[in-house]
Design an enzyme around this catalytic site. Structure first.
Site, PDB file in Angstrom:
ATOM      1  N   SER A  47       0.843  -1.206   0.000  1.00 32.31           N
ATOM      2  CA  SER A  47       0.000   0.000   0.000  1.00 32.31           C
ATOM      3  C   SER A  47       0.875   1.252   0.000  1.00 32.31           C
ATOM      4  O   SER A  47       0.377   2.358  -0.229  1.00 32.31           O
ATOM      5  CB  SER A  47      -0.948   0.002   1.211  1.00 32.31           C
ATOM      6  N   GLU A 117      -0.705 -12.530  -1.479  1.00 30.94           N
ATOM      7  CA  GLU A 117      -2.155 -12.512  -1.689  1.00 30.94           C
ATOM      8  C   GLU A 117      -2.615 -13.759  -2.433  1.00 30.94           C
ATOM      9  O   GLU A 117      -1.962 -14.192  -3.380  1.00 30.94           O
ATOM     10  CB  GLU A 117      -2.549 -11.270  -2.503  1.00 30.94           C
ATOM     11  N   GLU A 184      -9.257  -9.720   4.381  1.00 35.03           N
ATOM     12  CA  GLU A 184      -9.555  -8.308   4.077  1.00 35.03           C
ATOM     13  C   GLU A 184     -10.977  -8.161   3.541  1.00 35.03           C
ATOM     14  O   GLU A 184     -11.359  -8.826   2.553  1.00 35.03           O
ATOM     15  CB  GLU A 184      -8.548  -7.763   3.044  1.00 35.03           C
TER      16      GLU A 184
HETATM   17  O1  KIV Z   1      -0.316  -3.406   1.403  1.00 39.78           O
HETATM   18  C1  KIV Z   1      -1.007  -3.434   2.417  1.00 39.78           C
HETATM   19  O2  KIV Z   1      -0.949  -2.560   3.278  1.00 39.78           O
HETATM   20  C2  KIV Z   1      -1.909  -4.549   2.561  1.00 39.78           C
HETATM   21  C3  KIV Z   1      -3.133  -4.305   3.353  1.00 39.78           C
HETATM   22  C4  KIV Z   1      -4.136  -3.612   2.492  1.00 39.78           C
HETATM   23  C5  KIV Z   1      -3.677  -5.544   3.894  1.00 39.78           C
HETATM   24  O3  KIV Z   1      -1.700  -5.574   1.983  1.00 39.78           O
END
Ligand code: KIV
Length: 284
Positions: A47, A117, A184
């Site tokens: 993120s 993921e 999530e």
């Molecule tokens: O990249 C991230 O912070 C994540 C969260 C959205 C779970 O994978």
């Protein structure tokens, strides 16, 4: 700095129903804040693509970026369990690439685990990384790296079919050897069931109160990233607002001459100042 928790501690917390606190961090300062707050786990999430680099998603994030940020977080949180997030295309192509890129996180950034993921479809990747001796956190539900297939950033598990698919994915992640899993944006009715079903610790981001712990994105909860705020975020402070106010006051002070004040300057040693004044008078 307290003692860094290990995976066994998180299993114990699950058994004792002690909730696990979990936050993202991308840099040294927020890592120190999290550690000083007594956080149990830190995720260096991809993120950071949105929160740090201003991309409109996570797809452009590279392994090199993830390593640099993970190193900084590790330096700021030596006593905290740190998880490196595998960016898009660092594990999708083959088990071998998944092992090599996970290995980079451990070798170069000294993380405690990596996260990837997917459920059933990444089971062989998880198995390969675990077989190479590394600890894995799975991540199912709304998986941002496949958001185009999901039709956007949409909650998952809201119909019977989708709920069953989440349960299958969670079981596949555990069976592949992951030590933890993150859910999530899945409804609490489903995540409560998964949390009871699995023996590994189950973390939630927007997946309700029944999981073994809670994750928030640091830039959301501190009010740093304002472009978009998901429904599940609780804002604890307004860093962007406070920072913009402070910067505006600084601009005004510079323009008006109110900054700097005498206490913001270094003064000459008095005897040296006298000599300097004389030197100037003499014209050299
Ligand atoms: O990249 C991230 O912070 C994540 C969260 C959205 C779970 O994978």
């Amino acid at each position: 700095m307290g003692k860094r928790k290990a995976i066994q501690d998180f299993f114990e917390m699950k058994q004792k129903r002690e909730p696990i606190s979990f936050i993202t961090s991308y840099d040294y300062p927020t890592a120190t804040f999290a550690e000083n707050a007594g956080m149990d786990m830190i995720l260096v999430g991809d993120s950071l693509g949105m929160c740090v680099y201003g991309y409109d998603g996570t797809m452009p994030v590279t392994m090199d970026q993830m390593i640099v940020h993970s190193e900084a977080v590790r330096r700021g949180a030596m006593g905290t369990f740190v998880i490196g997030d595998m960016p898009f295309l660092s594990y999708q192509v083959s088990d071998q690439e998944a092992v090599e890129n996970s290995g980079r996180f451990f070798k170069e950034a000294n993380v405690d685990a990596v996260k990837l993921e997917g459920g059933v479809r990444v089971a062989s990747r998880i198995r390969a990384i675990v077989d190479a001796g590394m600890l894995v956190m799975g991540h199912i539900g709304l998986t941002p790296q496949s958001s185009s297939q999901l039709g956007g950033f949409k909650a998952q598990g809201r119909t019977l079919e989708s709920a069953k698919a989440q349960v299958q994915d969670a079981l596949a992640v555990q069976e592949a050897g992951a030590g933890m899993i993150l859910l999530e944006a899945i409804p609490p009715e489903v995540t409560g069931y998964i949390t009871e079903l699995l023996s590994i610790p189950v973390l939630s981001i927007g997946a309700g109160p029944h999981c073994d712990g809670q994750l928030l994105i640091v830039s959301d909860m501190l009010g740093i990233f304002e472009a978009f705020t998901p429904k599940f975020v609780k804002r604890y402070t307004e860093v962007a607002k406070v920072s913009t106010e402070a910067l505006t006051a600084y601009v005004e002070d510079v323009r008006s001459g109110a900054f700097p004040e005498p206490q913001h300057s270094y003064l000459m040693i008095p005897e040296e100042l006298e000599k300097f004044e004389e030197w100037k008078k003499r014209g050299k």
